[in-house]
Motif scaffolding. Structure first.
Motif, PDB file in Angstrom:
ATOM      1  N   TRP A 116      -7.138  -0.759  -1.229  1.00  0.00           N
ATOM      2  CA  TRP A 116      -6.867   0.180  -2.313  1.00  0.00           C
ATOM      3  C   TRP A 116      -8.174   0.568  -3.006  1.00  0.00           C
ATOM      4  O   TRP A 116      -8.386   1.731  -3.343  1.00  0.00           O
ATOM      5  N   ARG A 140     -10.024   3.020  -0.604  1.00  0.00           N
ATOM      6  CA  ARG A 140      -9.222   4.047   0.049  1.00  0.00           C
ATOM      7  C   ARG A 140      -9.917   5.404   0.108  1.00  0.00           C
ATOM      8  O   ARG A 140      -9.791   6.123   1.100  1.00  0.00           O
ATOM      9  N   LEU A 147       0.828  -1.204   0.000  1.00  0.00           N
ATOM     10  CA  LEU A 147       0.000   0.000   0.000  1.00  0.00           C
ATOM     11  C   LEU A 147       0.866   1.259   0.000  1.00  0.00           C
ATOM     12  O   LEU A 147       0.551   2.237  -0.677  1.00  0.00           O
ATOM     13  N   TYR A 148       1.962   1.215   0.729  1.00  0.00           N
ATOM     14  CA  TYR A 148       2.913   2.330   0.726  1.00  0.00           C
ATOM     15  C   TYR A 148       3.437   2.562  -0.691  1.00  0.00           C
ATOM     16  O   TYR A 148       3.458   3.695  -1.181  1.00  0.00           O
ATOM     17  N   GLU A 171      -1.325   4.366   5.921  1.00  0.00           N
ATOM     18  CA  GLU A 171      -1.600   2.985   5.484  1.00  0.00           C
ATOM     19  C   GLU A 171      -1.946   2.095   6.665  1.00  0.00           C
ATOM     20  O   GLU A 171      -2.817   1.226   6.564  1.00  0.00           O
ATOM     21  N   ASP A 201       0.829   4.104  -2.838  1.00  0.00           N
ATOM     22  CA  ASP A 201       0.548   5.494  -2.491  1.00  0.00           C
ATOM     23  C   ASP A 201       1.617   6.445  -3.019  1.00  0.00           C
ATOM     24  O   ASP A 201       1.301   7.554  -3.436  1.00  0.00           O
TER      25      ASP A 201
END
Length: 151
Positions: free
Chosen positions: A56, A59, A17-18, A84, A21
């Protein structure tokens, strides 16, 4: 054993996820194709992949929940790792309810401490505590998580 597998899957999900992003030109499938899953069990991989795709995909909804309950800290201003971890906890504990909220918060705090800044654990704890208390108050008023009247 399940607890250790879930924790490892959350670590992987946080990292993916990092990456998503900070590289907004990448899809979850592209990010996962680049991740070295070598040596991970099928259960860990499957849970991590599920978390990444679901979080995701939700989000914007999760970030709106953060905006609705936290003043002064828009998601885009948060340290990415902290954001996250918060998204992960809110998804697991509030949206999908696959783990109890206290467990989701505890896991997010540990992830933030491990991968974030010196203050990440306290920050994530504070944000999640505020959101969970606000949700409990809203639900007590006969409204759902998003503030809509419930039947």
């Amino acid at each position: 054993m399940l607890q250790q597998q879930r924790r490892r899957a959350r670590e992987i999900a946080l990292q993916l996820l990092y990456a998503l992003d900070i590289r907004n030109d990448q899809t979850p499938d592209e990010a996962m194709a680049l991740f070295p899953f070598d040596g991970e069990s099928e259960e860990v991989m499957n849970y991590a992949i599920w978390l990444v795709k679901e979080i995701w995909g939700k989000r914007v909804e999760i970030d709106n929940l953060i905006r609705m309950h936290i003043t002064g800290w828009r998601p885009e201003r948060m340290v990415t790792v902290d954001l996250e971890a918060i998204r992960l906890a809110l998804f697991e504990g509030v949206y999908s309810k696959v783990v109890p909220i206290p467990v989701a918060i505890s896991e997010a705090i540990e992830l933030a401490k491990r991968f974030g800044t010196e203050n990440s654990g306290r920050f994530v704890n504070g944000v999640l505590g505020k959101i969970v208390r606000s949700i409990a108050e809203v639900e007590g008023d006969g409204k759902d998580v998003e503030g809509n009247a419930s039947a």
